[in-house]
Design a protein around this motif. Structure first.
Motif, PDB file in Angstrom:
ATOM      1  N   TYR A  62      29.051  33.217  38.848  1.00 62.44           N
ATOM      2  CA  TYR A  62      29.781  32.156  39.643  1.00 62.44           C
ATOM      3  C   TYR A  62      30.295  31.367  39.032  1.00 62.44           C
ATOM      4  CZ  TYR A  62      29.712  35.999  43.101  1.00 62.44           C
ATOM      5  OH  TYR A  62      29.578  37.085  43.856  1.00 62.44           O
ATOM      6  N   GLU A  63      31.041  30.930  39.352  1.00 63.27           N
ATOM      7  CA  GLU A  63      32.444  28.795  38.968  1.00 63.27           C
ATOM      8  C   GLU A  63      30.581  28.263  39.927  1.00 63.27           C
ATOM      9  OE1 GLU A  63      36.063  28.251  38.549  1.00 63.27           O
ATOM     10  OE2 GLU A  63      36.479  29.990  37.830  1.00 63.27           O
ATOM     11  N   PRO A  64      30.679  26.992  39.753  1.00 61.60           N
ATOM     12  CA  PRO A  64      31.321  26.431  38.217  1.00 61.60           C
ATOM     13  C   PRO A  64      29.949  26.939  37.508  1.00 61.60           C
ATOM     14  CG  PRO A  64      29.736  24.765  39.594  1.00 61.60           C
ATOM     15  CD  PRO A  64      29.735  25.876  40.767  1.00 61.60           C
ATOM     16  N   TRP A  65      29.148  27.576  37.527  1.00 58.92           N
ATOM     17  CA  TRP A  65      28.343  27.888  35.975  1.00 58.92           C
ATOM     18  C   TRP A  65      28.544  28.021  35.802  1.00 58.92           C
ATOM     19  CZ3 TRP A  65      23.337  25.275  38.163  1.00 58.92           C
ATOM     20  CH2 TRP A  65      24.023  25.443  39.574  1.00 58.92           C
ATOM     21  N   VAL A  66      29.764  29.410  35.989  1.00 60.40           N
ATOM     22  CA  VAL A  66      30.079  30.642  34.518  1.00 60.40           C
ATOM     23  C   VAL A  66      31.961  30.503  34.823  1.00 60.40           C
ATOM     24  CG1 VAL A  66      30.876  32.455  33.462  1.00 60.40           C
ATOM     25  CG2 VAL A  66      27.833  31.548  33.716  1.00 60.40           C
ATOM     26  N   VAL A  67      32.656  29.647  34.079  1.00 62.87           N
ATOM     27  CA  VAL A  67      34.310  29.865  34.727  1.00 62.87           C
ATOM     28  C   VAL A  67      34.493  31.133  34.212  1.00 62.87           C
ATOM     29  CG1 VAL A  67      36.482  29.378  34.534  1.00 62.87           C
ATOM     30  CG2 VAL A  67      34.066  27.750  33.918  1.00 62.87           C
ATOM     31  N   GLY A  68      35.170  31.887  35.043  1.00 65.83           N
ATOM     32  CA  GLY A  68      36.378  32.518  34.961  1.00 65.83           C
ATOM     33  C   GLY A  68      35.450  34.570  34.943  1.00 65.83           C
ATOM     34  N   ASP A  69      33.826  34.292  34.972  1.00 66.35           N
ATOM     35  CA  ASP A  69      32.304  35.270  35.253  1.00 66.35           C
ATOM     36  C   ASP A  69      33.357  35.722  33.336  1.00 66.35           C
ATOM     37  OD1 ASP A  69      31.392  37.626  35.523  1.00 66.35           O
ATOM     38  OD2 ASP A  69      32.234  39.100  36.283  1.00 66.35           O
ATOM     39  N   ASP A  70      33.512  34.447  32.505  1.00 69.60           N
ATOM     40  CA  ASP A  70      33.043  35.032  31.575  1.00 69.60           C
ATOM     41  C   ASP A  70      31.832  33.761  30.089  1.00 69.60           C
ATOM     42  OD1 ASP A  70      33.405  35.698  27.875  1.00 69.60           O
ATOM     43  OD2 ASP A  70      35.575  34.357  28.648  1.00 69.60           O
ATOM     44  N   PRO A  71      30.875  34.202  30.542  1.00 70.82           N
ATOM     45  CA  PRO A  71      29.825  33.060  29.975  1.00 70.82           C
ATOM     46  C   PRO A  71      30.415  32.974  28.823  1.00 70.82           C
ATOM     47  CG  PRO A  71      28.626  35.462  30.465  1.00 70.82           C
ATOM     48  CD  PRO A  71      29.985  35.411  30.739  1.00 70.82           C
ATOM     49  N   ALA A  72      30.619  34.338  27.481  1.00 66.08           N
ATOM     50  CA  ALA A  72      30.944  33.943  26.255  1.00 66.08           C
ATOM     51  C   ALA A  72      31.474  32.344  26.031  1.00 66.08           C
ATOM     52  CB  ALA A  72      31.901  34.833  25.684  1.00 66.08           C
ATOM     53  N   SER A  73      32.998  32.340  26.914  1.00 67.13           N
ATOM     54  CA  SER A  73      34.038  31.431  26.803  1.00 67.13           C
ATOM     55  C   SER A  73      32.996  30.099  27.137  1.00 67.13           C
ATOM     56  CB  SER A  73      34.275  31.129  27.883  1.00 67.13           C
ATOM     57  OG  SER A  73      33.458  30.534  29.027  1.00 67.13           O
ATOM     58  N   GLY A  74      31.529  29.807  27.124  1.00 69.68           N
ATOM     59  CA  GLY A  74      30.618  28.485  27.125  1.00 69.68           C
ATOM     60  C   GLY A  74      31.383  27.214  28.248  1.00 69.68           C
ATOM     61  N   GLU A  75      32.806  27.685  28.834  1.00 69.21           N
ATOM     62  CA  GLU A  75      33.143  27.283  30.096  1.00 69.21           C
ATOM     63  C   GLU A  75      32.011  26.912  31.097  1.00 69.21           C
ATOM     64  OE1 GLU A  75      35.907  24.619  29.710  1.00 69.21           O
ATOM     65  OE2 GLU A  75      35.301  25.225  27.766  1.00 69.21           O
ATOM     66  N   GLY A  76      31.706  25.955  32.076  1.00 67.50           N
ATOM     67  CA  GLY A  76      30.890  26.470  33.031  1.00 67.50           C
ATOM     68  C   GLY A  76      29.387  25.727  32.926  1.00 67.50           C
TER      69      GLY A  76
END
Length: 278
Positions: free
Chosen positions: A53-67
């Protein structure tokens, strides 16, 4: 059948040459031709839950490096000498992450609090996040728009008994009405929904989750100070992992150079809409 003497001599000669051959020194470094304790040679394998979940991981995609946690994982990877493309994400539930036994990941990042009980079966890095406390309410509440601690002092506030949340709200907010206490956070949430309290105080990870996934019209008012003994989140490793010291050193370096603070501000304060209440 007898083995010909020439074959025996050839085999002995080969063994002698192998014994004298130089050791490949590249096996000593991370990702330089050796597993070095890593699950897969040349790869950093990181676990988190799905969905994340955000804001830990954005868009349920940890590979994006976002969050926040995705960004922390890549910052740690960089400190360990791994390029972003050499990081592989695997899925593990929270229960799988904290369960005893060998892991199929190098470390997991999933809002796991460090505790002595868990240390009996797991290794932890040093803390990558000291948990703040947060105020949660519902749309239309008299404190939904509060921006200061003073605006909370006249509110009816609930918290779980025996928690840091209760200590912080009592000492920091010092409400004019006694804090209502409940046995667990489910009861705390129910009290808010039922209108028994105007707001509740829980740790920030819980606040982010319940406002996103559990409360209809939930509002994250803001953060309170963490107190003297905050819950700390650590990277989870296998018990007695040979990687624990170097992963901890990486986290420590990120704390010392300000990277963790920058990521916290970006993802947990600004992007998550969790301002610090003054």
């Amino acid at each position: 059948m007898r083995t010909p003497r020439v074959v025996v001599l050839a085999a002995a000669s080969a063994l002698a040459l192998a014994a004298c051959a130089p050791v490949d020194e590249t096996t000593e470094e991370t990702g330089e031709g050796s597993t070095g304790g890593y699950v897969t040679e040349g790869t950093l394998t990181v676990a988190t839950s799905d969905p994340a979940y955000e804001p830990w991981v954005v868009g349920d995609d940890p590979a994006s490096g976002e969050g926040f946690e995705a960004a922390v994982a890549y910052a740690v990877a960089d400190r360990l000498g791994f390029a972003a493309e050499d990081v592989e994400w695997v899925t593990a539930t929270f229960d799988q992450i904290i369960a005893p036994g060998a892991k199929d990941f190098d470390f997991a990042i999933n809002q796991v609090s460090i505790s002595d009980e868990r240390r009996e079966n797991l290794d932890f890095s040093s803390s990558y996040y000291d948990t703040a406390q947060a105020v949660v309410t519902l749309e239309g509440s008299p404190v939904a728009g509060a921006t200061t601690i003073a605006e909370l002092q006249g509110a009816r506030i609930g918290a779980m008994v025996g928690t840091t949340s209760l200590d912080v709200v009592t000492e920091t907010v010092a409400p004019t009405t006694d804090v209502a206490t409940f046995n667990d956070n489910d009861q705390v949430k129910q009290a808010l929904v039922a209108g028994l309290v105007d707001a509740i105080v829980v740790d920030l990870p819980t606040a982010l989750y319940i406002t996103a996934a559990e409360l209809d019209g939930g509002v994250l008012v803001g953060q309170l100070p963490a107190g003297d003994d905050p819950d700390q989140l650590g990277l989870v490793l296998d018990k007695d992992s040979p990687l624990t010291d170097e992963v901890t050193a990486a986290v420590d370096a990120l704390r010392e150079d300000g990277t963790l603070a920058e990521l916290e501000t970006r993802w947990l304060t600004d992007a998550a809409g969790a301002p610090v209440l003054g």
